[in-house]
Design a protein around this motif. Structure first.
Motif, PDB file in Angstrom:
ATOM      1  N   ARG A 103     131.925 -36.719 101.469  1.00 17.26           N
ATOM      2  CA  ARG A 103     130.906 -37.567 101.348  1.00 17.26           C
ATOM      3  C   ARG A 103     131.026 -38.266  99.720  1.00 17.26           C
ATOM      4  NH1 ARG A 103     125.269 -35.205 103.834  1.00 17.26           N
ATOM      5  NH2 ARG A 103     124.624 -36.908 102.167  1.00 17.26           N
ATOM      6  N   PRO A 275     127.347 -30.184 102.137  1.00 19.66           N
ATOM      7  CA  PRO A 275     126.891 -31.667 101.890  1.00 19.66           C
ATOM      8  C   PRO A 275     125.012 -31.925 101.567  1.00 19.66           C
ATOM      9  CG  PRO A 275     127.007 -31.195 104.160  1.00 19.66           C
ATOM     10  CD  PRO A 275     127.727 -29.978 103.504  1.00 19.66           C
ATOM     11  N   ASP A 280     126.996 -36.161  96.417  1.00 20.01           N
ATOM     12  CA  ASP A 280     127.322 -36.752  97.609  1.00 20.01           C
ATOM     13  C   ASP A 280     126.561 -37.432  98.358  1.00 20.01           C
ATOM     14  OD1 ASP A 280     126.258 -34.877  99.753  1.00 20.01           O
ATOM     15  OD2 ASP A 280     127.180 -33.310  98.824  1.00 20.01           O
ATOM     16  N   SER A 281     125.221 -37.678  98.336  1.00 19.97           N
ATOM     17  CA  SER A 281     124.312 -38.651  98.913  1.00 19.97           C
ATOM     18  C   SER A 281     123.941 -39.982  98.130  1.00 19.97           C
ATOM     19  CB  SER A 281     123.004 -37.808  99.086  1.00 19.97           C
ATOM     20  OG  SER A 281     123.241 -36.479  99.797  1.00 19.97           O
TER      21      SER A 281
END
Length: 320
Positions: A103, A275, A280-281
């Motif tokens: 991600r 995650p 990673d968001s």
């Protein structure tokens, strides 16, 4: 069994229902101080006592399960918990969850699947780092580092506490080396320009209060390689993963670390994060910069929870 360090004097206790049993006082009340010696003077001495220490704790729990003897128990909800850290060394796996890594790359315009990350990472050895600053405990205030520049992140993790040391450990026979399991928050400084950011001297991972640990260490009740973890920021779920999704298991990590380094009872190893972190968001802007919406700010409340491992909470505050 769930072990805590608590109270103004940082005493060693074990949770018994909604109370904490003071192990040193219980040993004295049970008339076995001479036999127990230094076992209950600290978390590290209990760990070093091995099976003898745990067997004695079990007997004390049974002996004082229904007692109301003054001074032996403390209300768990009404006392201050310290970080259950044995005071040895603290190692962290890095990039150990494929979905977290994939991600992060995808949001920087470099798409890669979690399967590809897993396969490529398994071809080599695990990465990681050591932390040199003492960790914070439950319900601590975590100041935003001066160098964070708005990119202050959270990573909920599962960690193991070693009960036996050694060198050249085997990944197939690692369970008897682990004393207990606990939760960790790896507070991290990110970068706009680098995905796998590494500051000089690993300063993005090493600063005052750069890690939180707790609220207790669970012994004999959980498989560290299969722990559900959830991270909430201000009540909103950000992470939900299981430690079984680690690319390198705890056994493999211990085998690699101990190839040329003797591990010690009381060393702590954290397995990395899944995650759902801010980095990673967050999708980078066209100029490559990361919007700051999901990163931590003063006033935020971060809570990492797991069945049997409890709830580890912290409040983000402004830097002094």
């Amino acid at each position: 069994m769930k072990f805590v360090v608590y109270g103004q004097q940082g005493r060693l206790g074990v949770i018994q229902g909604d109370r904490i049993l003071d192990l040193a006082l219980a040993a004295h009340a049970g008339g076995t101080v001479a036999d127990d010696g230094e076992v209950f003077t600290s978390l590290l001495t209990l760990i070093e006592a091995g099976d003898r220490g745990l067997d004695r704790v079990r007997r004390l729990l049974e002996q004082f399960e229904a007692t109301d003897q003054p001074g032996l128990h403390t209300d768990l909800a009404a006392t201050h918990l310290h970080p259950p850290f044995p005071g040895r060394r603290f190692a962290f796996a890095g990039g150990n969850y494929a979905a977290h890594v994939a991600r992060g790359y995808a949001n920087r315009g470099r798409p890669i699947t979690a399967e590809e990350v897993y396969s490529k990472t398994r071809e080599g050895k695990a990465g990681g780092f050591w932390v040199v600053s003492p960790p914070a405990g439950p319900h601590s205030d975590i100041p935003v580092p001066n160098s964070a520049d708005g990119l202050f992140d959270y990573e909920g993790e599962v960690a193991v506490v070693l009960g036996k040391g050694g060198k050249r450990l085997s990944a197939d026979r690692w369970e008897n080396r682990v004393w207990g399991t606990t939760l960790v928050i790896d507070w991290s400084i990110r970068s706009h320009t680098e995905i796998a950011f590494q500051a000089p001297f690993y300063a993005h991972k090493n600063f005052d209060n750069s890690k939180s640990i707790g609220p207790w260490i669970t012994v004999d009740e959980v498989d560290p390689n299969c722990c559900e973890v959830e991270t909430r920021v201000n009540g909103q779920v950000r992470q939900r993963f299981n430690s079984r999704d680690m690319i390198h298991s705890f056994g493999e990590l211990l085998e690699q670390i101990s190839e040329d380094l003797t591990l010690l009872p009381g060393d702590v190893l954290s397995g990395g994060t899944g995650p759902g972190t801010a980095v990673d968001s967050t999708i980078a802007d066209p100029d490559g910069h990361l919007p700051l919406d999901l990163f931590l700010k003063a006033g935020d409340i971060v809570e990492v929870t797991s069945p049997h491992l409890g709830s580890l909470q912290a409040r983000i505050v402004a830097s002094a």
